[in-house]
Enzyme design. Structure first.
Site, PDB file in Angstrom:
ATOM      1  N   ALA A 110      -4.591   2.685  -0.974  1.00 45.26           N
ATOM      2  CA  ALA A 110      -4.376   2.092  -2.124  1.00 45.26           C
ATOM      3  C   ALA A 110      -5.047   0.685  -2.652  1.00 45.26           C
ATOM      4  O   ALA A 110      -5.607   0.354  -3.391  1.00 45.26           O
ATOM      5  CB  ALA A 110      -2.999   1.728  -2.442  1.00 45.26           C
ATOM      6  N   ASP A 111      -5.068  -0.059  -1.495  1.00 50.70           N
ATOM      7  CA  ASP A 111      -5.570  -1.404  -1.503  1.00 50.70           C
ATOM      8  C   ASP A 111      -7.116  -1.314  -1.601  1.00 50.70           C
ATOM      9  O   ASP A 111      -7.757  -2.041  -2.579  1.00 50.70           O
ATOM     10  CB  ASP A 111      -5.427  -2.318  -0.300  1.00 50.70           C
ATOM     11  N   LEU A 112      -7.815  -0.493  -0.988  1.00 50.59           N
ATOM     12  CA  LEU A 112      -9.213  -0.600  -1.083  1.00 50.59           C
ATOM     13  C   LEU A 112      -9.800   0.456  -1.790  1.00 50.59           C
ATOM     14  O   LEU A 112     -10.420   0.232  -2.801  1.00 50.59           O
ATOM     15  CB  LEU A 112      -9.736  -0.126   0.661  1.00 50.59           C
TER      16      LEU A 112
ATOM     17  N   ASP B 193       0.948  -1.273   0.080  1.00 44.96           N
ATOM     18  CA  ASP B 193      -0.012  -0.065   0.029  1.00 44.96           C
ATOM     19  C   ASP B 193       0.641   1.265  -0.012  1.00 44.96           C
ATOM     20  O   ASP B 193       0.636   2.113  -0.893  1.00 44.96           O
ATOM     21  CB  ASP B 193      -0.984   0.094   1.159  1.00 44.96           C
TER      22      ASP B 193
END
Length: 398
Positions: free
Chosen positions: A172-174, A144
């Site tokens: 960034a992930d979500l 992330d």
């Protein structure tokens, strides 16, 4: 868990989930919340690493349980020829596939996009990666913080004069990965409804992170002005948009950007002389310093009581326990329970998209590893004898 199945937008859509850990797991869970049948394909005997990872959580497996409801688990060894045969049978009937491997991994397994497209031209294939399917970083490892760094987001996050600050959540992930994957799959489904053809959805968590940079990048793209960390309009420059500590060590967020909200806040804080200086650059340090001192004269509860009937933008900075008990969160039903056969009643973040006629729901608990392997293989016309043979060869597990 609900007792009666109601119509949902994605009823009849089957999604093969080959993802691991957070971005893909949340994306497919969101699709499952709205009716899609999610078949989670895991490695025999091992499964998603999230099943075993603490990831900062005291209870092993809590990470997996929080992000994998409304799915069924089948274990398939994709490195085994018979495992690939099972997988291809599933692909023939699937509407979408979501995977999170680095570019080229699925091709090396013999089940890349072109192979699957030839088998099922209607298939929507969504690949979630750190940097995308092409470009100089396509094969770089990352997490992330790395994707946020490349996208410029981490560079604008932090206090004035200080270093970049890590976010408390995986942006960034979500936001960059999970949400973009959901949007991409839904857009591709809409396009397929018109053309009859599937397509490849290339989701880069770096690209998705950059999509959150509209405001910080606007001035630079227009006139070359570089944003200054902690000194932009919504990142610490103004007294009207700040976080203030209270007498009891709690924090309140003030977001009084509009004149009427600022005027009302100044009146409660006893500094009506500030009302005409909301965006006066020369007055900001004085006003921030003054408000810091004023907010420390009362507890958070006392300030919230003082602002109770005042039309301005102020809120307590909740911790997680307070968030769960917050009356707005409770009223919206954002924390709900689902019954798990071995874990008991699990509290989870409920579907957050509110549809009036076809709402999402928590209708199936997170699966045990390989829990549905036999059931899914039987749906593909495998006999009990064939299933036991596959288990003995290590192609599947239960």
């Amino acid at each position: 868990m609900e007792t009666e199945k109601i119509m949902r937008p994605l009823d009849g859509i089957t999604v093969l989930d080959l993802t691991r850990l957070l971005p893909g797991a949340v994306a497919t869970m969101m699709l499952g919340d709205f009716g899609a049948e999610i078949i989670n394909i895991e490695e025999p005997g091992i499964g998603d690493p999230a099943r075993h990872s603490r990831a900062g959580i005291k209870q092993p497996g809590a990470y997996f349980l929080a992000t994998n409801r409304n799915k069924r688990s089948v274990t398939i060894n994709l490195k085994h020829e018979r495992g690939r045969e099972i997988f291809l049978k599933l692909v023939e009937k699937a509407d979408a596939l979501v995977e999170g491997f680095r570019p080229g991994v699925m091709d090396r397994l013999g089940v890349g996009y072109e192979t699957l497209k030839a088998l099922n031209p209607r298939l929507i294939y969504c690949a979630i990666t750190g940097y995308g399917q092409d470009g100089p970083y396509r094969l770089k490892a990352g997490h992330d913080a790395n994707y946020l760094s490349v996208a410029g987001l981490l560079g604008v996050n932090g206090q004035k004069g200080g270093p970049p600050t890590l976010s408390g959540v995986q942006l960034a992930d979500l936001a960059g990965g999970s949400l973009h994957a959901v949007v991409g799959v839904l857009l591709a489904l809409q396009a397929r409804a018109r053309t009859g053809e599937g397509q490849f959805v290339d989701v880069s968590m770096t690209d998705g992170s950059l999509s959150m940079m509209y405001v910080p990048s606007a001035s630079f793209l227009a006139n070359g002005a570089q944003p200054q960390r902690g000194n932009e309009g919504l990142s610490g420059r103004y007294a009207c948009y700040q976080i203030y500590e209270t007498k009891d060590g709690r924090y309140l967020s003030l977001g009084a950007l509009e004149h009427k909200f600022w005027e009302n806040a100044c009146r409660v804080l006893g500094r009506e002389d500030f009302t005409g200086k909301c965006f006066s650059d020369g007055a900001q340090e004085e006003m921030i310093a003054a408000f810091r001192e004023i907010f420390k004269t009362r507890t958070a509860a006392e300030w919230l009581a003082a602002f109770e009937n005042v039309d301005t933008c102020i809120a307590l900075v909740n911790d997680i326990a307070e968030m769960i008990e917050d009356p707005q969160i409770k009223h919206r039903g954002l924390i709900a329970e689902i019954e798990h056969p071995t874990e008991g009643r699990l509290k989870q973040i409920a579907p957050t998209v509110k549809l009036s006629a076809t709402p999402g729901a928590m209708w199936l608990p997170p699966p045990r590893l390989g829990e549905h392997t036999r059931e899914i293989l039987k749906s593909l016309d495998y006999t009990d004898e064939m299933i036991e043979s596959l288990a003995r060869e290590g192609v599947i597990s239960f």
